[in-house]
Design a protein around this motif. Structure first.
Motif, PDB file in Angstrom:
ATOM      1  N   UNK A 282       0.839  -1.200   0.000  1.00  0.00           N
ATOM      2  CA  UNK A 282       0.000   0.000   0.000  1.00  0.00           C
ATOM      3  C   UNK A 282       0.878   1.257   0.000  1.00  0.00           C
ATOM      4  N   UNK A 283       1.280   1.643  -1.184  1.00  0.00           N
ATOM      5  CA  UNK A 283       2.054   2.882  -1.331  1.00  0.00           C
ATOM      6  C   UNK A 283       1.096   3.955  -1.848  1.00  0.00           C
ATOM      7  N   UNK A 284       0.811   4.909  -1.013  1.00  0.00           N
ATOM      8  CA  UNK A 284      -0.141   5.953  -1.399  1.00  0.00           C
ATOM      9  C   UNK A 284       0.494   7.317  -1.193  1.00  0.00           C
ATOM     10  N   UNK A 285       0.353   8.145  -2.219  1.00  0.00           N
ATOM     11  CA  UNK A 285       0.939   9.483  -2.185  1.00  0.00           C
ATOM     12  C   UNK A 285      -0.161  10.500  -2.428  1.00  0.00           C
ATOM     13  N   UNK A 286      -0.188  11.546  -1.620  1.00  0.00           N
ATOM     14  CA  UNK A 286      -1.122  12.645  -1.890  1.00  0.00           C
ATOM     15  C   UNK A 286      -0.328  13.935  -1.917  1.00  0.00           C
ATOM     16  N   UNK A 287      -0.583  14.724  -2.938  1.00  0.00           N
ATOM     17  CA  UNK A 287       0.092  16.017  -3.067  1.00  0.00           C
ATOM     18  C   UNK A 287      -0.988  17.091  -3.184  1.00  0.00           C
ATOM     19  N   UNK A 288      -0.878  18.123  -2.357  1.00  0.00           N
ATOM     20  CA  UNK A 288      -1.844  19.218  -2.404  1.00  0.00           C
ATOM     21  C   UNK A 288      -1.135  20.507  -2.786  1.00  0.00           C
ATOM     22  N   UNK A 289      -1.666  21.177  -3.796  1.00  0.00           N
ATOM     23  CA  UNK A 289      -1.100  22.448  -4.215  1.00  0.00           C
ATOM     24  C   UNK A 289      -2.165  23.538  -4.225  1.00  0.00           C
ATOM     25  N   UNK A 290      -1.743  24.765  -4.549  1.00  0.00           N
ATOM     26  CA  UNK A 290      -2.676  25.894  -4.498  1.00  0.00           C
ATOM     27  C   UNK A 290      -3.785  25.784  -5.541  1.00  0.00           C
ATOM     28  N   UNK A 291      -3.539  25.055  -6.623  1.00  0.00           N
ATOM     29  CA  UNK A 291      -4.562  24.933  -7.675  1.00  0.00           C
ATOM     30  C   UNK A 291      -5.210  23.563  -7.740  1.00  0.00           C
ATOM     31  N   UNK A 292      -4.686  22.611  -6.975  1.00  0.00           N
ATOM     32  CA  UNK A 292      -5.282  21.288  -7.048  1.00  0.00           C
ATOM     33  C   UNK A 292      -4.439  20.245  -6.340  1.00  0.00           C
ATOM     34  N   UNK A 293      -4.915  19.009  -6.406  1.00  0.00           N
ATOM     35  CA  UNK A 293      -4.282  17.914  -5.668  1.00  0.00           C
ATOM     36  C   UNK A 293      -4.263  16.665  -6.528  1.00  0.00           C
ATOM     37  N   UNK A 294      -3.399  15.718  -6.138  1.00  0.00           N
ATOM     38  CA  UNK A 294      -3.456  14.409  -6.778  1.00  0.00           C
ATOM     39  C   UNK A 294      -3.164  13.320  -5.752  1.00  0.00           C
ATOM     40  N   UNK A 295      -3.707  12.144  -6.054  1.00  0.00           N
ATOM     41  CA  UNK A 295      -3.495  10.981  -5.203  1.00  0.00           C
ATOM     42  C   UNK A 295      -3.113   9.800  -6.095  1.00  0.00           C
ATOM     43  N   UNK A 296      -2.069   9.085  -5.663  1.00  0.00           N
ATOM     44  CA  UNK A 296      -1.638   7.885  -6.375  1.00  0.00           C
ATOM     45  C   UNK A 296      -1.615   6.729  -5.398  1.00  0.00           C
ATOM     46  N   UNK A 297      -2.094   5.576  -5.830  1.00  0.00           N
ATOM     47  CA  UNK A 297      -2.088   4.359  -5.013  1.00  0.00           C
ATOM     48  C   UNK A 297      -1.462   3.245  -5.853  1.00  0.00           C
ATOM     49  N   UNK A 298      -0.328   2.737  -5.411  1.00  0.00           N
ATOM     50  CA  UNK A 298       0.404   1.728  -6.187  1.00  0.00           C
ATOM     51  C   UNK A 298      -0.444   0.495  -6.502  1.00  0.00           C
ATOM     52  N   UNK A 299      -1.362   0.148  -5.592  1.00  0.00           N
ATOM     53  CA  UNK A 299      -2.194  -1.037  -5.849  1.00  0.00           C
ATOM     54  C   UNK A 299      -3.283  -0.748  -6.887  1.00  0.00           C
ATOM     55  N   UNK A 300      -3.329   0.497  -7.346  1.00  0.00           N
ATOM     56  CA  UNK A 300      -4.225   0.895  -8.454  1.00  0.00           C
ATOM     57  C   UNK A 300      -3.366   1.684  -9.440  1.00  0.00           C
ATOM     58  N   UNK A 301      -2.273   1.080  -9.877  1.00  0.00           N
ATOM     59  CA  UNK A 301      -1.215   1.896 -10.492  1.00  0.00           C
ATOM     60  C   UNK A 301      -1.540   2.491 -11.850  1.00  0.00           C
TER      61      UNK A 301
END
Ligand code: NAD
Length: 400
Positions: A282-301
């Motif tokens: 379960x490698x999950x990354x979330x990045x939040x910026x001033x204009x938006x965000x993204x989420x990545x989950x390795x088990x849903x690569x």
């Protein structure tokens, strides 16, 4: 081809392709990573067509003759050695691929560099930053190409995430949040393995899973300025697993937490564990910026969840699930019609293709491929997190 969407046959002739060069590969280790790398060398000539060179699988090195002989046969290597020194000395080997345990990284890689071989070494590059620095110095002195196998940079969705950030689609980055959670040693009866010994592994989950998310933090957000860390070992004694009934001492971390301040002002948290019951990879990354965000989950690569503040009417604001499988997505024009997803093993196809292209066509491996510089920097950050933990969470500046 790049803008083509929907069904594409991927079988188009590419025209006048002359004789393809070959590149001799010698590999150390034939277990988990040996299998992943061998699989990729076999696949890349026809998937990444036309290849910059066709990998010639010269030999594998291992210590047990019957096992390494069988591995060579299984993976299609021409031969095998029972001592990596013979592999490094073999003039047919141009690329040395080190998929051995962490304590078999430095000496063979340094010897390979001195023999003028290009090198890819699995992560963590060294057991400590000092060891990784010796390896970096050796490849730089020898002038060979060097890659550290941070394969998650070669997931299409991760490359797409980097492009979104570079394009400014997320604006100023505020947060990087990463967890890398597994469960495979949560059972106290799980025996001692090399990954649980400092002498062999350098550190525990920190250098193993932590190094991956540290590298992704650097790749996606930038250089860290300082860290605070906490390491924890939950089970200190484990059965040796050799039938003797004896136990061995675990002297590495089972889990770690870190806070990160980046040079660009973003802040982040990192967490990894092998005791996260129910979590597989379960490698999950979330990045939040001033204009938006993204989420990545390795088990849903194949997927990236993306939120952009100004995309669409406010009634439908929120995260969209993007299937990163269009022909215009990174790496994808080499694969299948959209929606025909790829898997974890294919990151190695992209990674090794990138490396061979860099060797054959004298291109840089960075910024998208990780080099020994990146391996060394990840090791510096791991050491800093460990130092902070020893000093009760004190802030440690990152200095390369
Ligand atoms: N990039 C990734 O996603 C990823 C995933 C797993 C492991 N790794 C890294 O890959 C490396 C190998 O891990 P693994 O899971 O494949 O380990 P493993 O235990 O499955 O395999 C290690 C291999 O090295 C061989 N070996 C050990 N000592 C040797 C020596 N002195 N000479 C020759 N061969 C020797 C073993 O026989 C075995 O074939 C580690 O550095 C690990 O951190 C990376």
């Amino acid at each position: 081809m790049a803008d083509q969407v929907g069904f594409v046959t991927m079988g188009d002739a590419k025209g006048q392709i002359g004789e393809l060069p070959s590149i001799g590969v010698g590999m150390l280790g034939y277990a988990f990573m040996g299998k992943a790398h061998a699989n990729a060398y076999r696949k890349l000539p026809y998937i990444m067509w036309p290849p910059p060179a066709v990998p010639r699988l010269v030999a594998i090195a291992g210590r047990n003759e019957s096992a390494v002989q069988e591995a060579a046969r299984r993976y299609g290597f021409e031969g095998y050695y029972t001592d990596w020194r013979q592999l490094v000395a073999d003039p047919r080997v141009q690329l040395f691929d080190n998929g051995g345990p962490n304590d078999a990284h430095a000496e063979p890689c340094i010897a390979a560099a001195e023999a003028g071989k290009h090198i890819i070494c699995e992560k963590p590059l060294g057991r400590t930053a000092a060891e990784a620095k010796q390896m970096l110095d050796a490849v730089q002195k020898a002038g060979v190409k060097h890659a550290c196998a941070f394969n998650y940079r070669f997931v299409p969705a991760i490359r797409q995430a980097r492009q979104l950030i570079e394009q400014g689609a997320l604006g100023q980055i505020y947060h990087f949040r990463a967890v890398y959670l597994q469960e495979w040693i949560a059972d106290p009866s799980f025996p001692m393995v090399w990954r649980l010994r400092k002498e062999n592994a350098g550190s525990g989950v920190l250098g193993d899973l932590g190094a991956h998310i540290i590298d992704l933090a650097r790749y996606l957000v930038g250089e860290p300025k300082a860290v605070n860390g906490m390491l924890k070992t939950f089970i200190n004694e484990r059965p040796l697993g050799d039938g003797s009934g004896k136990t061995g001492t675990v002297d590495v971390d089972d889990a770690f937490l870190a806070m990160v301040e980046f040079e660009n002002g973003a802040i982040g948290t990192l967490e990894a564990s092998r005791f996260a019951t129910g979590r597989k990879n379960h490698q999950v990354i979330e990045i939040n910026g001033s204009k938006g965000s993204l989420v990545f989950n390795l088990e849903r690569l194949n997927e990236l969840d993306v939120h952009l503040n100004d995309a669409g009417p406010r009634e439908v604001q929120g995260f969209s699930n993007v299937l990163v499988t269009e022909s215009y997505h990174p790496f994808w024009s080499n694969w299948w019609p959209h929606g025909h997803i790829i898997g974890w093993e294919h990151t190695f196809v992209h990674e090794l293709h990138h490396l061979i292209d860099a060797i054959v066509n004298d291109k840089p491996i960075d910024p998208h491929g990780a080099t020994f510089v990146d391996g060394y920097r990840a090791a510096v950050i791991c050491d800093a997190i460990e130092l902070s933990s020893r000093e009760n969470g004190a802030r440690v500046a990152i200095e390369y």
